[in-house]
Design an enzyme around this catalytic site. Structure first.
Site, short mmCIF file in Angstrom:
data_model
loop_
_atom_site.label_atom_id
_atom_site.label_comp_id
_atom_site.label_asym_id
_atom_site.label_seq_id
_atom_site.Cartn_x
_atom_site.Cartn_y
_atom_site.Cartn_z
N LYS A 27 0.14 15.72 -10.61
CA LYS A 27 0.67 15.30 -11.91
C LYS A 27 1.67 16.33 -12.45
O LYS A 27 2.62 15.97 -13.16
CB LYS A 27 -0.48 15.05 -12.89
CG LYS A 27 -1.33 13.85 -12.47
CD LYS A 27 -0.48 12.59 -12.44
CE LYS A 27 -1.11 11.41 -11.79
NZ LYS A 27 -0.25 10.21 -11.76
N TYR A 87 -5.23 16.84 -7.72
CA TYR A 87 -4.83 15.85 -8.72
C TYR A 87 -3.93 16.49 -9.78
O TYR A 87 -2.87 15.96 -10.10
CB TYR A 87 -6.07 15.22 -9.38
CG TYR A 87 -5.70 14.16 -10.40
CD1 TYR A 87 -5.22 12.91 -9.98
CD2 TYR A 87 -5.79 14.40 -11.77
CE1 TYR A 87 -4.85 11.94 -10.91
CE2 TYR A 87 -5.43 13.44 -12.70
CZ TYR A 87 -4.96 12.21 -12.26
OH TYR A 87 -4.58 11.25 -13.18
N SER A 125 0.25 13.09 -16.44
CA SER A 125 -1.06 13.26 -17.09
C SER A 125 -1.02 14.56 -17.87
O SER A 125 -0.27 15.48 -17.52
CB SER A 125 -2.17 13.34 -16.03
OG SER A 125 -3.35 13.88 -16.60
N ASP A 157 0.88 -1.17 0.00
CA ASP A 157 0.00 0.00 0.00
C ASP A 157 0.92 1.22 0.00
O ASP A 157 1.54 1.56 1.01
CB ASP A 157 -0.89 -0.01 1.25
CG ASP A 157 -1.81 1.21 1.29
OD1 ASP A 157 -1.55 2.18 0.54
OD2 ASP A 157 -2.78 1.18 2.07
N1 LIG Z 1 -7.06 6.71 -16.73
C1 LIG Z 1 -6.81 7.98 -17.05
O1 LIG Z 1 -7.63 8.69 -17.68
C2 LIG Z 1 -5.47 8.57 -16.67
C3 LIG Z 1 -5.05 9.74 -17.33
C4 LIG Z 1 -3.83 10.30 -17.00
C5 LIG Z 1 -3.04 9.71 -16.03
N2 LIG Z 1 -3.47 8.58 -15.39
C6 LIG Z 1 -2.60 8.01 -14.36
O2 LIG Z 1 -2.34 6.67 -14.66
C7 LIG Z 1 -1.97 5.96 -13.47
C8 LIG Z 1 -2.69 4.63 -13.43
O3 LIG Z 1 -4.08 4.87 -13.35
P1 LIG Z 1 -5.17 3.99 -14.12
O4 LIG Z 1 -5.92 4.91 -15.00
O5 LIG Z 1 -4.56 2.77 -14.66
O6 LIG Z 1 -6.16 3.69 -12.90
P2 LIG Z 1 -6.62 2.32 -12.20
O7 LIG Z 1 -7.14 1.36 -13.20
O8 LIG Z 1 -7.51 2.77 -11.09
O9 LIG Z 1 -5.26 1.74 -11.61
C9 LIG Z 1 -4.65 2.31 -10.49
C10 LIG Z 1 -3.59 1.36 -9.96
O10 LIG Z 1 -2.98 1.96 -8.82
C11 LIG Z 1 -3.02 1.04 -7.74
N3 LIG Z 1 -3.16 1.72 -6.46
C12 LIG Z 1 -4.17 2.52 -6.04
N4 LIG Z 1 -3.98 2.88 -4.77
C13 LIG Z 1 -2.83 2.29 -4.37
C14 LIG Z 1 -2.12 2.25 -3.15
N5 LIG Z 1 -2.55 2.89 -2.05
N6 LIG Z 1 -0.96 1.54 -3.10
C15 LIG Z 1 -0.52 0.87 -4.18
N7 LIG Z 1 -1.15 0.86 -5.35
C16 LIG Z 1 -2.30 1.56 -5.43
C17 LIG Z 1 -4.23 0.16 -8.00
O11 LIG Z 1 -4.06 -1.13 -7.43
P3 LIG Z 1 -4.67 -1.65 -6.03
O12 LIG Z 1 -6.04 -1.10 -5.87
O13 LIG Z 1 -4.61 -3.14 -6.19
O14 LIG Z 1 -3.71 -1.17 -4.99
C18 LIG Z 1 -4.17 0.03 -9.53
O15 LIG Z 1 -3.30 -1.01 -9.89
C19 LIG Z 1 -2.31 6.91 -12.32
O16 LIG Z 1 -1.11 7.49 -11.85
C20 LIG Z 1 -3.20 7.96 -12.96
O17 LIG Z 1 -3.13 9.20 -12.29
C21 LIG Z 1 -4.66 7.99 -15.69
#
Ligand SMILES: NC(=O)c1ccc[n+]([C@@H]2O[C@H](COP(=O)([O-])OP(=O)(O)OC[C@H]3O[C@@H](n4cnc5c(N)ncnc54)[C@H](OP(=O)(O)O)[C@@H]3O)[C@@H](O)[C@H]2O)c1
Length: 263
Positions: free
Chosen positions: A158, A154, A141, A63
């Protein structure tokens, strides 16, 4: 069996962008060290990818809002010479405006998106620089460039990742270490559902498939980019932005205040 190109340590590997990086990197022949909280999802992904691609796949439950768990992952980065790539990706998304925001949620966001991301990126940079090889991919992001798109903490988290990547890149010059910030736009994952929202209702023309996003980001990495914006067709636009910023540099710190601020 260990991979000759080494192990990719991927944070946030249990879903979305991190799970997709894990798949694409296994396909490229990396062994995997998958980090997140959800042990069963990590186990399932590790088993699937090692069976499909014949790579080693290990999990490390952490975590990353908890200091002890961050230190555990950091220690692994420092001790395990097989780790050649850090995909520093775990993050949580925005819930809404700050004026009605839950400060405890925002604290967790800063702990994960900023504190953990900083600690792991800097530790990896130190270790890889000492070895003269390795690579770091930080998930930022596009909101780092467009603060009006989303809620402030947020966006700020980023912007931190983008600035940290650029600063580290400067220090890593000539050290044999690659670093990249990936700036996805809206990407179809669980991020909004987890933050109590949804991607339903968003203009589908503005939401990228996660596989396309990661493939583009890796193409940018292969091309040696420091900053990759997967949807940006005209790279010249970002270069113009950087040139405009560079033009400010000689004016940013001087002995005397600008004449326009004289009483
Ligand atoms: N999707 C978008 O539109 C978007 C756009 C720009 C940037 N991003 C960035 O991309 C990255 C990945 O996001 P995603 O879109 O793939 O979202 P996601 O599907 O919600 O994945 C988030 C990941 O982070 C892990 N996580 C969350 N809280 C955590 C904690 N306390 N400790 C360890 N791991 C944790 C989750 O795993 P567990 O719950 O198993 O811990 C999951 O594997 C993020 O940094 C996000 O800001 C996303």
């Amino acid at each position: 069996m260990t991979s000759s190109i080494g192990t990719a340590l991927v944070t946030g590997a249990s879903s979305g962008i991190g799970a997709t990086y894990a798949e694409r990197l296994a396909k490229r022949g990396f062994d995997l060290l998958l980090v997140a909280r959800d042990q069963s999802r990590l186990d399932e992904l590790a088993a699937t990818l090692s069976a499909r691609y014949g790579v080693g796949a290990e999990t490390l439950r952490a975590d990353l809002t908890q200091r002890e768990d961050i230190h555990l992952v950091e220690q692994r980065l420092r001790d395990d010479a097989a780790v050649t790539l850090l995909v520093n990706n775990a993050g949580i998304g925005p819930q809404g405006p700050l004026l009605t925001g839950d400060l405890d949620y925002l604290d967790r966001m800063v702990d994960l998106n900023v504190f953990a991301a900083n600690r792991l990126a800097v530790a990896a940079a130190q270790v890889f620089a000492a070895r003269g090889s390795g690579a770091i991919i930080n998930t930022a992001s596009v909101v780092a460039l467009a603060p009006h798109f989303f809620s402030g903490t947020y966006v700020a988290s980023k912007a931190f990742v983008l600035a940290l990547t650029e600063a580290l890149a400067n220090e890593l010059k000539n050290k044999g270490v690659r670093i990249q910030a990936v700036l996805p736009g809206l990407t179809r994952t669980e991020i909004f559902d987890r933050a109590g929202g949804s991607m339903e209702g968003l203009d589908p023309e503005r939401v990228m498939d996660v596989g396309d996003m990661v493939d583009a980001a890796l193409a940018g990495f292969d091309q040696g980019e420091l900053i990759t914006i997967p949807s940006l067709a005209d790279g010249g636009l970002y270069r113009s932005f950087e040139e405009a910023r560079a033009a400010l540099a000689p004016h940013l710190s001087l002995k005397t205040p600008a004449p326009r601020y004289n009483g």
